[in-house]
Design a protein around this motif. Sequence first.
Motif, PDB file in Angstrom:
ATOM      1  N   LYS A   1      21.952 -58.248  75.258  1.00 41.52           N
ATOM      2  CA  LYS A   1      22.627 -59.125  76.212  1.00 41.52           C
ATOM      3  C   LYS A   1      21.591 -59.859  77.072  1.00 41.52           C
ATOM      4  O   LYS A   1      20.464 -59.400  77.230  1.00 41.52           O
ATOM      5  CB  LYS A   1      23.598 -58.343  77.080  1.00 41.52           C
ATOM      6  CG  LYS A   1      22.945 -57.325  77.975  1.00 41.52           C
ATOM      7  CD  LYS A   1      23.994 -56.584  78.791  1.00 41.52           C
ATOM      8  CE  LYS A   1      23.309 -55.654  79.760  1.00 41.52           C
ATOM      9  NZ  LYS A   1      24.238 -55.012  80.662  1.00 41.52           N
TER      10      LYS A   1
ATOM     11  N   LEU B   1      19.746 -60.844  80.259  1.00 35.12           N
ATOM     12  CA  LEU B   1      19.451 -60.009  81.414  1.00 35.12           C
ATOM     13  C   LEU B   1      19.055 -60.797  82.658  1.00 35.12           C
ATOM     14  O   LEU B   1      18.653 -60.212  83.652  1.00 35.12           O
ATOM     15  CB  LEU B   1      18.332 -59.015  81.067  1.00 35.12           C
ATOM     16  CG  LEU B   1      18.647 -58.024  79.958  1.00 35.12           C
ATOM     17  CD1 LEU B   1      17.444 -57.135  79.698  1.00 35.12           C
ATOM     18  CD2 LEU B   1      19.863 -57.186  80.299  1.00 35.12           C
TER      19      LEU B   1
ATOM     20  N   ALA C   1      23.591 -61.935  84.420  1.00 33.98           N
ATOM     21  CA  ALA C   1      23.582 -60.503  84.706  1.00 33.98           C
ATOM     22  C   ALA C   1      23.069 -60.291  86.119  1.00 33.98           C
ATOM     23  O   ALA C   1      22.223 -61.030  86.598  1.00 33.98           O
ATOM     24  CB  ALA C   1      22.678 -59.785  83.719  1.00 33.98           C
TER      25      ALA C   1
ATOM     26  N   VAL D   1      20.210 -55.723  87.092  1.00 38.06           N
ATOM     27  CA  VAL D   1      19.648 -55.273  85.824  1.00 38.06           C
ATOM     28  C   VAL D   1      18.758 -54.059  86.091  1.00 38.06           C
ATOM     29  O   VAL D   1      17.882 -54.095  86.944  1.00 38.06           O
ATOM     30  CB  VAL D   1      18.841 -56.407  85.159  1.00 38.06           C
ATOM     31  CG1 VAL D   1      18.144 -55.917  83.907  1.00 38.06           C
ATOM     32  CG2 VAL D   1      19.757 -57.576  84.839  1.00 38.06           C
ATOM     33  N   THR D   2      19.003 -53.000  85.359  1.00 33.56           N
ATOM     34  CA  THR D   2      18.252 -51.759  85.544  1.00 33.56           C
ATOM     35  C   THR D   2      17.134 -51.631  84.512  1.00 33.56           C
ATOM     36  O   THR D   2      17.109 -52.371  83.510  1.00 33.56           O
ATOM     37  CB  THR D   2      19.182 -50.537  85.396  1.00 33.56           C
ATOM     38  OG1 THR D   2      19.653 -50.486  84.039  1.00 33.56           O
ATOM     39  CG2 THR D   2      20.361 -50.607  86.354  1.00 33.56           C
ATOM     40  N   ASP D   3      16.239 -50.689  84.754  1.00 36.03           N
ATOM     41  CA  ASP D   3      15.197 -50.386  83.771  1.00 36.03           C
ATOM     42  C   ASP D   3      15.831 -49.958  82.448  1.00 36.03           C
ATOM     43  O   ASP D   3      15.300 -50.263  81.380  1.00 36.03           O
ATOM     44  CB  ASP D   3      14.279 -49.275  84.278  1.00 36.03           C
ATOM     45  CG  ASP D   3      13.409 -49.716  85.447  1.00 36.03           C
ATOM     46  OD1 ASP D   3      13.242 -50.940  85.649  1.00 36.03           O
ATOM     47  OD2 ASP D   3      12.893 -48.833  86.152  1.00 36.03           O
ATOM     48  N   GLU D   4      16.945 -49.267  82.524  1.00 32.59           N
ATOM     49  CA  GLU D   4      17.641 -48.830  81.307  1.00 32.59           C
ATOM     50  C   GLU D   4      18.169 -50.022  80.512  1.00 32.59           C
ATOM     51  O   GLU D   4      18.151 -50.002  79.278  1.00 32.59           O
ATOM     52  CB  GLU D   4      18.793 -47.878  81.657  1.00 32.59           C
ATOM     53  CG  GLU D   4      18.339 -46.533  82.179  1.00 32.59           C
ATOM     54  CD  GLU D   4      17.947 -46.543  83.653  1.00 32.59           C
ATOM     55  OE1 GLU D   4      18.411 -47.424  84.429  1.00 32.59           O
ATOM     56  OE2 GLU D   4      17.142 -45.679  84.036  1.00 32.59           O
ATOM     57  N   ASP D   5      18.638 -51.062  81.208  1.00 34.11           N
ATOM     58  CA  ASP D   5      19.097 -52.278  80.527  1.00 34.11           C
ATOM     59  C   ASP D   5      17.941 -52.938  79.781  1.00 34.11           C
ATOM     60  O   ASP D   5      18.093 -53.368  78.633  1.00 34.11           O
ATOM     61  CB  ASP D   5      19.674 -53.282  81.518  1.00 34.11           C
ATOM     62  CG  ASP D   5      20.944 -52.814  82.185  1.00 34.11           C
ATOM     63  OD1 ASP D   5      21.734 -52.070  81.557  1.00 34.11           O
ATOM     64  OD2 ASP D   5      21.156 -53.208  83.349  1.00 34.11           O
ATOM     65  N   VAL D   6      16.794 -53.021  80.445  1.00 34.76           N
ATOM     66  CA  VAL D   6      15.612 -53.646  79.839  1.00 34.76           C
ATOM     67  C   VAL D   6      15.158 -52.827  78.636  1.00 34.76           C
ATOM     68  O   VAL D   6      14.855 -53.370  77.569  1.00 34.76           O
ATOM     69  CB  VAL D   6      14.480 -53.798  80.879  1.00 34.76           C
ATOM     70  CG1 VAL D   6      13.189 -54.260  80.234  1.00 34.76           C
ATOM     71  CG2 VAL D   6      14.909 -54.765  81.979  1.00 34.76           C
TER      72      VAL D   6
ATOM     73  N   ALA E   1      16.964 -50.786  76.786  1.00 36.58           N
ATOM     74  CA  ALA E   1      17.958 -50.891  75.717  1.00 36.58           C
ATOM     75  C   ALA E   1      17.776 -52.182  74.921  1.00 36.58           C
ATOM     76  O   ALA E   1      17.878 -52.182  73.691  1.00 36.58           O
ATOM     77  CB  ALA E   1      19.368 -50.816  76.293  1.00 36.58           C
ATOM     78  N   ALA E   2      17.483 -53.272  75.612  1.00 37.66           N
ATOM     79  CA  ALA E   2      17.234 -54.543  74.919  1.00 37.66           C
ATOM     80  C   ALA E   2      15.973 -54.449  74.078  1.00 37.66           C
ATOM     81  O   ALA E   2      15.944 -54.921  72.930  1.00 37.66           O
ATOM     82  CB  ALA E   2      17.118 -55.680  75.935  1.00 37.66           C
TER      83      ALA E   2
ATOM     84  N   GLN F   1      10.283 -57.137  81.350  1.00 34.98           N
ATOM     85  CA  GLN F   1      10.380 -57.038  82.807  1.00 34.98           C
ATOM     86  C   GLN F   1       9.492 -58.089  83.478  1.00 34.98           C
ATOM     87  O   GLN F   1       9.900 -58.715  84.462  1.00 34.98           O
ATOM     88  CB  GLN F   1       9.996 -55.638  83.287  1.00 34.98           C
ATOM     89  CG  GLN F   1      10.318 -55.420  84.737  1.00 34.98           C
ATOM     90  CD  GLN F   1      11.803 -55.563  85.018  1.00 34.98           C
ATOM     91  OE1 GLN F   1      12.617 -54.813  84.498  1.00 34.98           O
ATOM     92  NE2 GLN F   1      12.170 -56.526  85.851  1.00 34.98           N
TER      93      GLN F   1
END
Length: 71
Positions: free
Chosen positions: A6, A8, A13, A16-21, A23-24, A58
Amino acid sequence: MCRSIKTLREPYASDVTDEDVRAAALQYVRKVSGFRAPSTRNAEAFERAVDVIAAATQVLLDDLQVRHPAR
């Protein structure tokens, strides 16, 4: 293009969390490598690639300048 990755950045969005980054980055590495889960002998290279891509993602998100910031 990985359809499950997705966007970010704002305004698409927020929070945006570290987990989102991560996951991408994981989805990208899976797509490029062709592995959903790497073999034991490839696990280190796979995880290193995810870490590097997450860090680069990031940096990109931090450096992007958006015309109309979210309110």
